[in-house]
Design a protein around this motif. Structure first.
Motif, PDB file in Angstrom:
ATOM      1  N   ASP A  28      55.081  46.155  35.382  1.00 20.95           N
ATOM      2  CA  ASP A  28      54.375  46.886  33.497  1.00 20.95           C
ATOM      3  C   ASP A  28      54.805  46.570  32.881  1.00 20.95           C
ATOM      4  OD1 ASP A  28      53.574  49.155  35.603  1.00 20.95           O
ATOM      5  OD2 ASP A  28      55.050  49.919  35.844  1.00 20.95           O
ATOM      6  N   ALA A  29      55.925  45.069  32.695  1.00 18.50           N
ATOM      7  CA  ALA A  29      55.815  45.040  31.737  1.00 18.50           C
ATOM      8  C   ALA A  29      54.937  43.028  30.957  1.00 18.50           C
ATOM      9  CB  ALA A  29      57.872  44.398  31.157  1.00 18.50           C
ATOM     10  N   PHE A  30      54.995  42.761  31.786  1.00 20.29           N
ATOM     11  CA  PHE A  30      54.003  41.692  32.151  1.00 20.29           C
ATOM     12  C   PHE A  30      52.403  42.177  32.535  1.00 20.29           C
ATOM     13  CE2 PHE A  30      58.396  40.702  33.123  1.00 20.29           C
ATOM     14  CZ  PHE A  30      58.626  39.502  31.817  1.00 20.29           C
ATOM     15  N   GLY A  31      51.532  42.914  31.459  1.00 20.41           N
ATOM     16  CA  GLY A  31      50.307  42.754  31.830  1.00 20.41           C
ATOM     17  C   GLY A  31      49.498  41.649  31.487  1.00 20.41           C
ATOM     18  N   GLU A  32      50.317  40.832  30.376  1.00 16.55           N
ATOM     19  CA  GLU A  32      48.806  39.820  29.764  1.00 16.55           C
ATOM     20  C   GLU A  32      49.481  38.969  31.398  1.00 16.55           C
ATOM     21  OE1 GLU A  32      46.855  37.177  28.449  1.00 16.55           O
ATOM     22  OE2 GLU A  32      47.205  39.215  27.848  1.00 16.55           O
ATOM     23  N   ALA A  33      51.038  38.549  31.832  1.00 11.40           N
ATOM     24  CA  ALA A  33      50.778  37.733  32.688  1.00 11.40           C
ATOM     25  C   ALA A  33      49.685  38.467  34.013  1.00 11.40           C
ATOM     26  CB  ALA A  33      52.569  37.403  33.304  1.00 11.40           C
ATOM     27  N   VAL A  34      49.887  39.534  34.386  1.00 12.31           N
ATOM     28  CA  VAL A  34      48.935  40.175  35.290  1.00 12.31           C
ATOM     29  C   VAL A  34      47.914  40.034  35.016  1.00 12.31           C
ATOM     30  CG1 VAL A  34      48.260  42.276  36.682  1.00 12.31           C
ATOM     31  CG2 VAL A  34      50.663  41.779  36.273  1.00 12.31           C
ATOM     32  N   ARG A  35      46.986  39.856  34.389  1.00 17.12           N
ATOM     33  CA  ARG A  35      45.579  40.055  33.973  1.00 17.12           C
ATOM     34  C   ARG A  35      45.404  38.354  34.556  1.00 17.12           C
ATOM     35  NH1 ARG A  35      42.398  37.710  30.146  1.00 17.12           N
ATOM     36  NH2 ARG A  35      44.314  37.264  28.658  1.00 17.12           N
ATOM     37  N   GLN A  36      46.131  37.045  33.487  1.00 14.49           N
ATOM     38  CA  GLN A  36      46.197  35.830  33.619  1.00 14.49           C
ATOM     39  C   GLN A  36      46.168  35.608  35.421  1.00 14.49           C
ATOM     40  OE1 GLN A  36      47.419  32.720  31.133  1.00 14.49           O
ATOM     41  NE2 GLN A  36      47.367  34.773  29.221  1.00 14.49           N
ATOM     42  N   LEU A  37      46.521  36.138  36.005  1.00 14.76           N
ATOM     43  CA  LEU A  37      47.008  35.866  37.171  1.00 14.76           C
ATOM     44  C   LEU A  37      45.959  36.675  38.114  1.00 14.76           C
ATOM     45  CD1 LEU A  37      51.064  36.496  37.924  1.00 14.76           C
ATOM     46  CD2 LEU A  37      49.487  34.131  38.180  1.00 14.76           C
ATOM     47  N   GLU A  38      45.673  37.453  37.652  1.00 12.29           N
ATOM     48  CA  GLU A  38      44.640  38.332  38.815  1.00 12.29           C
ATOM     49  C   GLU A  38      42.802  37.148  38.076  1.00 12.29           C
ATOM     50  OE1 GLU A  38      44.513  42.430  36.695  1.00 12.29           O
ATOM     51  OE2 GLU A  38      45.868  43.322  38.735  1.00 12.29           O
ATOM     52  N   GLU A  39      42.908  36.538  37.677  1.00 10.05           N
ATOM     53  CA  GLU A  39      41.718  35.699  36.698  1.00 10.05           C
ATOM     54  C   GLU A  39      41.462  34.633  37.228  1.00 10.05           C
ATOM     55  OE1 GLU A  39      41.059  37.986  31.926  1.00 10.05           O
ATOM     56  OE2 GLU A  39      42.119  35.208  32.300  1.00 10.05           O
ATOM     57  N   TYR A  40      43.112  33.851  37.807  1.00 11.15           N
ATOM     58  CA  TYR A  40      43.011  32.875  38.643  1.00 11.15           C
ATOM     59  C   TYR A  40      42.776  33.427  39.573  1.00 11.15           C
ATOM     60  CZ  TYR A  40      46.006  29.601  41.450  1.00 11.15           C
ATOM     61  OH  TYR A  40      46.111  28.466  42.377  1.00 11.15           O
ATOM     62  N   PHE A  41      43.868  34.130  40.661  1.00 12.88           N
ATOM     63  CA  PHE A  41      42.869  34.222  42.028  1.00 12.88           C
ATOM     64  C   PHE A  41      41.758  34.338  42.025  1.00 12.88           C
ATOM     65  CE2 PHE A  41      47.486  35.451  42.638  1.00 12.88           C
ATOM     66  CZ  PHE A  41      47.990  35.034  42.598  1.00 12.88           C
ATOM     67  N   ALA A  42      40.967  35.791  40.840  1.00 14.45           N
ATOM     68  CA  ALA A  42      39.597  35.119  40.760  1.00 14.45           C
ATOM     69  C   ALA A  42      38.413  34.101  40.679  1.00 14.45           C
ATOM     70  CB  ALA A  42      38.862  36.355  40.278  1.00 14.45           C
ATOM     71  N   GLY A  43      39.238  33.369  40.579  1.00  9.03           N
ATOM     72  CA  GLY A  43      38.859  32.078  39.984  1.00  9.03           C
ATOM     73  C   GLY A  43      38.319  31.715  39.371  1.00  9.03           C
ATOM     74  N   GLU A  44      38.920  32.451  37.736  1.00 10.65           N
ATOM     75  CA  GLU A  44      38.157  32.834  36.030  1.00 10.65           C
ATOM     76  C   GLU A  44      39.169  32.026  35.527  1.00 10.65           C
ATOM     77  OE1 GLU A  44      37.298  36.742  36.073  1.00 10.65           O
ATOM     78  OE2 GLU A  44      36.019  36.906  37.939  1.00 10.65           O
ATOM     79  N   ARG A  45      40.134  31.350  35.809  1.00 12.11           N
ATOM     80  CA  ARG A  45      41.042  30.869  35.144  1.00 12.11           C
ATOM     81  C   ARG A  45      41.506  29.567  35.173  1.00 12.11           C
ATOM     82  NH1 ARG A  45      43.719  31.682  30.568  1.00 12.11           N
ATOM     83  NH2 ARG A  45      43.146  34.112  30.337  1.00 12.11           N
ATOM     84  N   ARG A  46      41.615  28.771  34.847  1.00 12.67           N
ATOM     85  CA  ARG A  46      42.727  27.870  34.879  1.00 12.67           C
ATOM     86  C   ARG A  46      43.450  26.821  34.363  1.00 12.67           C
ATOM     87  NH1 ARG A  46      38.226  23.434  37.160  1.00 12.67           N
ATOM     88  NH2 ARG A  46      36.570  23.923  37.737  1.00 12.67           N
ATOM     89  N   GLU A  47      43.995  27.766  33.193  1.00  9.59           N
ATOM     90  CA  GLU A  47      45.624  27.579  32.708  1.00  9.59           C
ATOM     91  C   GLU A  47      45.529  28.960  32.485  1.00  9.59           C
ATOM     92  OE1 GLU A  47      44.934  24.744  29.367  1.00  9.59           O
ATOM     93  OE2 GLU A  47      43.983  23.249  30.211  1.00  9.59           O
ATOM     94  N   PHE A  48      47.236  29.208  32.336  1.00 10.24           N
ATOM     95  CA  PHE A  48      47.598  29.660  31.924  1.00 10.24           C
ATOM     96  C   PHE A  48      48.449  29.927  30.394  1.00 10.24           C
ATOM     97  CE2 PHE A  48      48.144  30.025  36.281  1.00 10.24           C
ATOM     98  CZ  PHE A  48      48.039  31.552  37.279  1.00 10.24           C
TER      99      PHE A  48
END
Length: 145
Positions: A28-48
């Motif tokens: 809950d406190a890290f919505g942006e981190a969760v979003r970026q991690l979900e994108e990474y796991f989906a293969g949509e993000r290469r850098e945080f």
């Protein structure tokens, strides 16, 4: 692999730790981190793009900064990493210990460091997860069933 396998911790909105946990917390406190991690796991993000505040010694921070420079989809051996940070060959174990002390799993890509013979040596989240992360990134071919 899913974000709900992770525990996130931090201070003032900055991440201090990402780890694998039986009972994840901190999402809950890290919505942006969760979003970026979900994108990474989906293969949509290469850098945080996150604010990080890990605690460590000067040597650990130097090793961790070198981890940040390992490109997505590639690997580096502990010996190559030691050379990158200017550590002599007899300090490879100290470099490996600093890698193992990385408090920001996945975000700081310690999973990209492998043994000299190409083996997937050690990972705080387990070698099976290291294999999955490197497969997501394309550094390893998916296993055929």
């Amino acid at each position: 692999m899913k974000v709900d396998e992770l525990a996130l911790a931090g201070v003032g909105g900055a991440l201090t730790s990402v780890s694998f946990a039986a009972r994840p917390e901190g999402h809950d406190a890290f919505g942006e981190a969760v979003r970026q991690l979900e994108e990474y796991f989906a293969g949509e993000r290469r850098e945080f793009e996150l604010t990080l505040r890990p605690r460590g010694t000067e040597f650990q921070r130097r090793v961790w900064a070198a981890l940040d420079e390992i490109p997505y989809g590639t690997t580096m051996t502990y010996g190559e990493l030691a050379q990158t940070v200017g550590a002599p060959r007899d300090r490879i174990r100290a470099v490996a210990a600093a890698v193992g002390a990385n408090p920001l799993l996945i975000v700081r890509p310690c999973h990209r460091v492998i043994g000299a013979n190409g083996s997937l040596t050690g990972y705080a989240g387990g070698v099976e997860r290291k294999l999955r992360l490197l497969t997501i990134e394309g550094a390893l071919a998916p296993a055929l069933l």
